[in-house]
Design a protein around this motif. Structure first.
Motif, short mmCIF file in Angstrom:
data_model
loop_
_atom_site.label_atom_id
_atom_site.label_comp_id
_atom_site.label_asym_id
_atom_site.label_seq_id
_atom_site.Cartn_x
_atom_site.Cartn_y
_atom_site.Cartn_z
N TYR B 23 0.83 -1.21 0.00
CA TYR B 23 0.00 0.00 0.00
C TYR B 23 0.86 1.25 0.00
O TYR B 23 2.06 1.19 0.29
CB TYR B 23 -0.96 -0.04 1.19
CG TYR B 23 -0.42 0.54 2.49
CD1 TYR B 23 0.79 0.10 3.02
CD2 TYR B 23 -1.14 1.51 3.20
CE1 TYR B 23 1.27 0.62 4.21
CE2 TYR B 23 -0.66 2.03 4.38
CZ TYR B 23 0.54 1.58 4.88
OH TYR B 23 1.02 2.10 6.05
N ASP B 24 0.24 2.37 -0.35
CA ASP B 24 0.88 3.68 -0.23
C ASP B 24 0.29 4.38 0.97
O ASP B 24 -0.93 4.56 1.05
CB ASP B 24 0.65 4.52 -1.50
CG ASP B 24 1.56 4.10 -2.64
OD1 ASP B 24 2.72 3.72 -2.36
OD2 ASP B 24 1.12 4.14 -3.79
N GLY B 28 -5.98 9.17 5.84
CA GLY B 28 -7.12 8.24 5.84
C GLY B 28 -6.72 6.78 5.71
O GLY B 28 -7.51 5.96 5.22
N GLY B 29 -5.48 6.44 6.13
CA GLY B 29 -5.07 5.02 6.15
C GLY B 29 -4.39 4.55 4.88
O GLY B 29 -3.98 3.40 4.79
N GLY B 30 -4.23 5.42 3.89
CA GLY B 30 -3.53 5.03 2.67
C GLY B 30 -4.40 4.22 1.73
O GLY B 30 -5.58 3.98 2.00
N GLU B 56 8.72 0.19 8.76
CA GLU B 56 7.75 1.12 9.36
C GLU B 56 8.08 1.33 10.84
O GLU B 56 8.13 0.37 11.61
CB GLU B 56 6.34 0.54 9.22
CG GLU B 56 5.24 1.31 9.94
CD GLU B 56 5.05 2.71 9.40
OE1 GLU B 56 4.80 2.85 8.19
OE2 GLU B 56 5.16 3.67 10.18
N SER B 57 8.31 2.58 11.23
CA SER B 57 8.61 2.82 12.64
C SER B 57 7.81 3.99 13.20
O SER B 57 8.13 4.55 14.24
CB SER B 57 10.12 3.06 12.84
OG SER B 57 10.53 4.28 12.27
N GLN B 58 6.72 4.35 12.50
CA GLN B 58 5.82 5.38 13.04
C GLN B 58 4.61 4.75 13.71
O GLN B 58 3.93 5.39 14.50
CB GLN B 58 5.34 6.32 11.92
CG GLN B 58 6.26 7.49 11.66
CD GLN B 58 5.54 8.69 11.06
OE1 GLN B 58 4.35 8.65 10.78
NE2 GLN B 58 6.26 9.78 10.88
N LYS B 59 4.34 3.49 13.34
CA LYS B 59 3.14 2.81 13.87
C LYS B 59 3.55 1.51 14.55
O LYS B 59 4.50 0.85 14.14
CB LYS B 59 2.20 2.43 12.73
CG LYS B 59 1.69 3.55 11.88
CD LYS B 59 0.78 2.98 10.78
CE LYS B 59 0.44 4.02 9.74
NZ LYS B 59 1.51 4.19 8.74
N GLY B 66 -3.96 -3.52 11.50
CA GLY B 66 -5.37 -3.10 11.48
C GLY B 66 -5.68 -2.32 10.21
O GLY B 66 -6.70 -2.54 9.55
N GLN B 67 -4.76 -1.42 9.87
CA GLN B 67 -4.92 -0.59 8.68
C GLN B 67 -4.96 -1.46 7.41
O GLN B 67 -5.80 -1.26 6.53
CB GLN B 67 -3.71 0.34 8.61
CG GLN B 67 -3.98 1.71 8.11
CD GLN B 67 -2.79 2.63 8.39
OE1 GLN B 67 -1.63 2.19 8.43
NE2 GLN B 67 -3.06 3.90 8.57
#
Lengths: 212, 212
Positions: B23-24, B28-30, B56-59, B66-67
């Motif tokens: 995903y990008d 709104g979740g990409g 990924e290190s922001q979430k 979940g996203q």
């Protein structure tokens, strides 16, 4: 090594740093370093040419000189070599319009500079203005240029304040260099051009100089 | 080069990146990348082992998964190799108590970690949390240590969001490296240990792997 008397024989000029040599910066304008006010006064009474050479990039020369005069120093704006005015000269010569990532205290030095539609970035010791937003703005400007130009006022790692060690401009310069895959042009010490301009201002050759 | 059929003959597992592959990211979740939801489903129906490997290190993994599930992906937390849990393991093994220069979205991954009286710094893609104040705190922690330890979750230069290019953790890692005169330990891609841990999770050897 030759004795001091002999080594000083050919000396015609003295280049004095400001922060850490004349005074320690900090809250309330900082404090003069013991003996420095009198040392400057004596140098100025001597046959030696005196020039002040600083990498200070948080304050304009006017503000810096005002602060030093209040501490008792005999100093005027015209006697100070500082990176912001040196950068302005480069910007004008090369038709560069900077995005300024700088401290508000030094912004007045760039009053005469066109900052519309930026085609380069100037970075200085911006302190709290080194926000993610501002860094990202500078980054985006650089990434949109065919030949990104990043001018850094000094490249110091950190400096000391009464409250502790503080990050200087150098780490942020490195951050943008890495992000964009470029090399910054450093204006200020230790750039040879910067020293040269200070020497030219007092008409002294490098081998006739004492630097403190 | 051997034809694809032959090259894929020995493949037993697939390592899938998430951002930019599945995903990008963005507001709104990409959005899922065309065909990627079905591709993951088909891989999972095949004889191949599937592992998701992200920097990924922001979430937190929980938030990320979940996203992705909301976008239609068949994915669970246990299938994801991410730098924050890998860093937690290192911190525990070496008795390190980090100052965390991270995004609030990933903080829950460090819930079990002692952060009192820090003896190292962990830096991740902190976004807006890369304030001067926070960077200076991290810097001061490092400078007070005899042997400064800086752990960086990835070393990416930047990433793309719908709003434009954004500075990643790498430039800030470089800033602290330069300020302190140290070298960071990178946890995440392209660190070999990180890939190894992803392979171990699915019991696949490096030569049996296809990485996307």
């Amino acid at each position: 090594m030759a004795p001091w008397g002999k080594r000083l024989a050919g000396v015609r000029g003295v280049l004095l740093d400001i922060s850490g040599v004349l005074y320690d910066s900090g809250a309330g304008g900082g404090t003069a370093i013991a003996g420095s006010v009198e040392a400057v006064a004596r140098l100025k009474r001597s046959r030696l040419k005196v020039r002040f050479c600083t990498n200070e990039s948080q304050k304009s020369r006017a503000e810096l000189v005002g602060q030093l005069r209040r501490l008792g120093f005999d100093i005027s704006e015209g006697e100070v070599t500082a990176p912001a005015p040196a950068a302005c000269q480069i910007l004008k010569e090369r038709g560069l319009r900077p995005y300024l990532l700088i401290h508000d205290g030094v912004r007045s030095e760039f009053d005469q500079i066109d900052t519309s539609n930026p085609n380069c970035v100037v970075i200085a010791d911006a302190g709290e203005s080194f926000s993610y937003q501002n860094m990202n703005n500078a980054f985006q400007v650089l990434m949109e240029l065919e030949k990104p130009v990043l001018i850094s006022l000094g490249k110091g790692r950190y400096y000391k304040e009464t409250s502790g060690l503080m990050l200087d401009v150098g780490p942020y310069m490195k951050a943008l260099e890495y992000a964009c895959g470029i090399k910054a042009e450093v204006v200020g010490k230790p750039s040879p051009e910067f020293f040269k301009s200070a020497l030219q201002a007092i008409g002294v050759e490098a081998h006739q100089l004492l630097s403190v």
